[in-house]
Scaffold this active site. Structure first.
Site, short mmCIF file in Angstrom:
data_model
loop_
_atom_site.label_atom_id
_atom_site.label_comp_id
_atom_site.label_asym_id
_atom_site.label_seq_id
_atom_site.Cartn_x
_atom_site.Cartn_y
_atom_site.Cartn_z
N HIS A 23 1.75 0.69 10.09
CA HIS A 23 1.90 -0.70 10.38
C HIS A 23 0.90 -1.12 11.45
O HIS A 23 0.52 -2.23 11.51
CB HIS A 23 3.23 -0.96 10.95
CG HIS A 23 4.29 -0.62 9.74
ND1 HIS A 23 5.14 0.37 9.60
CD2 HIS A 23 4.66 -1.13 8.46
CE1 HIS A 23 6.03 0.57 8.72
NE2 HIS A 23 5.74 -0.76 8.08
N GLU A 37 -1.95 -1.15 0.82
CA GLU A 37 -2.16 -0.54 -0.59
C GLU A 37 -1.31 0.55 -0.76
O GLU A 37 -1.40 0.71 -1.84
CB GLU A 37 -3.59 -0.11 -0.73
CG GLU A 37 -4.68 -1.39 -0.50
CD GLU A 37 -6.05 -1.18 -0.65
OE1 GLU A 37 -6.69 -2.00 -0.75
OE2 GLU A 37 -6.34 0.14 -0.69
N LYS A 38 -0.60 1.27 0.03
CA LYS A 38 0.28 2.23 -0.45
C LYS A 38 1.34 2.03 -1.33
O LYS A 38 1.56 2.53 -2.20
CB LYS A 38 1.09 2.89 0.90
CG LYS A 38 2.04 3.84 0.57
CD LYS A 38 2.75 4.18 1.82
CE LYS A 38 3.97 5.45 1.56
NZ LYS A 38 5.00 4.66 1.04
N SER A 69 8.24 5.03 6.57
CA SER A 69 9.41 4.96 7.32
C SER A 69 10.34 6.01 7.26
O SER A 69 11.07 6.56 7.96
CB SER A 69 10.09 3.76 7.42
OG SER A 69 9.17 2.71 7.80
#
Length: 488
Positions: free
Chosen positions: A8, A126-127, A164
């Site tokens: 992030h 893009e993940k 996360s």
């Protein structure tokens, strides 16, 4: 959705690379969206740490962090709101097939966010590739006034994609989970060597290592429909569960590096913006127009009638034509050992190049040479028939144009800067219109827009605005993970 990590942070930092178009402020939105979670999913236990999120956002360069409540985003409750439904073909595979309603929840809350904030740029990772593709469709189809900027997947030192949910993994589970990126990477390498992707073999290998496989698929990277690896950009994606933790990852499969084709009429500014675009993205710049100009110059040096194809063909024998990248200024052009970089821009060459370029023998010779230069990809070429004849399978095709009046104005400035006499603007405009007529009506490879090309009319746009528009178009077709921006 909160529980921010260094990926992030990379999204936030990426805004610093926007150059002159960098937004005045960077807002980070943190919202655990209830519409994205199914009945048995981890909405209640999803990690939340607002204080840590604020610290990471500030450290990464954010101007502010907004963490609204559900009531603030959905007054009256989420169940009372209109919902946007994603077209079925975009969510029939990958996560969309496993998590029904998930992407409807994503686009609904993002549309709400965009309406409330009205940003200039939306930065996404893009993940979550399927999510990025769907949101780009949302923005394009609804005509929303926002640029979508994708950032390559960020990985931890061991190769696991940042998430996360990674904090759920115990030490032993994390070692198990590493098989996800490792086997995807191996499959990508094997695909480069010409071996077919063995989806069943991947599934079996992960299951033997204790991972529960939800899906492993190859799809077209943009319409998300099933596709086998080949010329088109193919996405190999998988989702697995390691214990209770759900993990997704992907890799891209492609047989060569990307190619960009920029066509358009004379004086549209192709050379200027294509050269800068290539430098910005680290692509090789192939000025095919300069190649035709060089041959035209050669006909004049040998007193060859440019209208006589038989005579022109004789000077093509043993032709040595070189394009040499230059750190500053135009690309160096040499023909038979002569540096003709400046000479080919003269009015005399300009007046005859359409005639010479119309001969089939010239186009055949130069097209073959251009295709040899592009066999490995990694280049951007500009000309008249790049997208239709030279590189018809280019990842991005753009038809760059401008009105004759605007092109006449630009031509006058160019002639003046080069020290040539400048005709009256009306005369220049007439010359340009005649050049357009000749280029578009010739029998061999006429000037025309490829069916799958995007038209870009540059009247009223600055050079920087045109370049940024080209970069945006490129990134829709070519992810950062496939062709990283230099220095990113």
């Amino acid at each position: 959705m909160g529980a921010l990590h260094r990926a992030h942070g990379q999204l936030i930092k990426s805004v610093q690379g926007f150059g002159s178009l960098q937004p005045a402020a960077v807002l980070v939105s943190v919202f655990v969206n209830p519409l994205q979670f199914g009945p048995a999913e981890d909405f209640d236990s999803y990690p939340r740490d607002l204080e840590a999120d604020c610290e990471l956002a500030s450290r990464s360069g954010a101007s502010a962090l907004w963490a609204p409540s559900v009531d603030q985003v959905f007054p009256g409750g989420a169940s009372s709101q209109f919902r946007i439904q994603v077209p079925s073909h975009l969510q029939a595979h990958l996560c969309g097939a496993i998590r029904p309603g998930h992407f409807d929840g994503v686009v609904t809350v993002v549309a709400r966010l965009l309406a409330l904030v009205r940003p200039e740029v939306l930065v996404l990772g893009e993940k979550d590739w399927q999510q990025l593709v769907i949101l780009r469709h949302l923005v394009a189809q609804l005509g929303l006034p926002v640029r979508v900027h994708g950032v390559a997947t960020v990985r931890d030192d061991d190769g696991l994609a940042c998430s996360s949910r990674n904090r759920y993994l115990m030490t032993q589970q994390r070692q198990q989970a590493l098989a996800l990126p490792q086997l995807l990477a191996r499959a990508a390498r094997e695909s480069q060597d010409g071996r077919a992707v063995d989806l069943a073999g991947l599934r079996c290998a992960w299951e033997q290592l204790g991972l529960e496989v939800e899906y492993v698929e190859t799809v077209d990277a943009f319409n998300l429909q099933p596709l086998h690896a080949g010329r088109k950009l193919c996405l190999l994606a998988a989702a697995v569960r390691c214990g209770e933790t759900r993990l997704i990852d992907h890799t891209f499969l492609m047989s060569r590096q990307p190619i960009v084709a920029i066509d358009g009429p004379a004086g549209a500014g192709k050379s200027t913006v294509t050269r800068a675009f290539a430098e910005r993205l680290g692509l090789l710049y192939l000025d095919t127009g300069a190649m035709y100009r060089a041959v035209t110059w050669l006909t004049q040096q040998h007193d060859v009638d440019p209208h006589d194809p038989v005579a022109v063909k004789t000077i093509l024998e043993n032709l040595e034509l070189e394009l040499e990248p230059s750190q500053s200024g135009p690309q160096k052009v040499r023909i038979n050992g002569h540096d003709v970089t400046e000479a080919i821009r003269s009015p005399e060459v300009t007046s005859s190049v359409s005639v010479v370029a119309a001969h089939g023998c010239v186009r055949k010779a130069l097209t073959a040479q251009q295709q040899r230069m592009g066999v490995r990809g990694g280049l951007v070429a500009e000309g008249r028939d790049i997208g239709t004849a030279v590189f018809p399978d280019a990842e991005l095709k753009v038809f760059l144009t401008a009105s004759p009046a605007e092109r006449a104005r630009r031509r006058a400035l160019d002639l003046d800067n080069r020290g040539f006499p400048v005709p009256d603007l009306a005369e220049l405009e007439t010359q340009i219109e005649e050049r357009d007529r000749m280029d578009s009506t010739r029998e061999v490879a006429p000037l025309r827009q490829a069916e799958d090309a995007t038209e870009l009319i540059s009247d009223g746009m600055s050079i920087e605005e045109v370049i940024e528009t080209l970069i945006d178009l490129f990134r829709v077709q070519v992810p950062e993970e496939v062709w990283p921006t230099p220095g990113s």
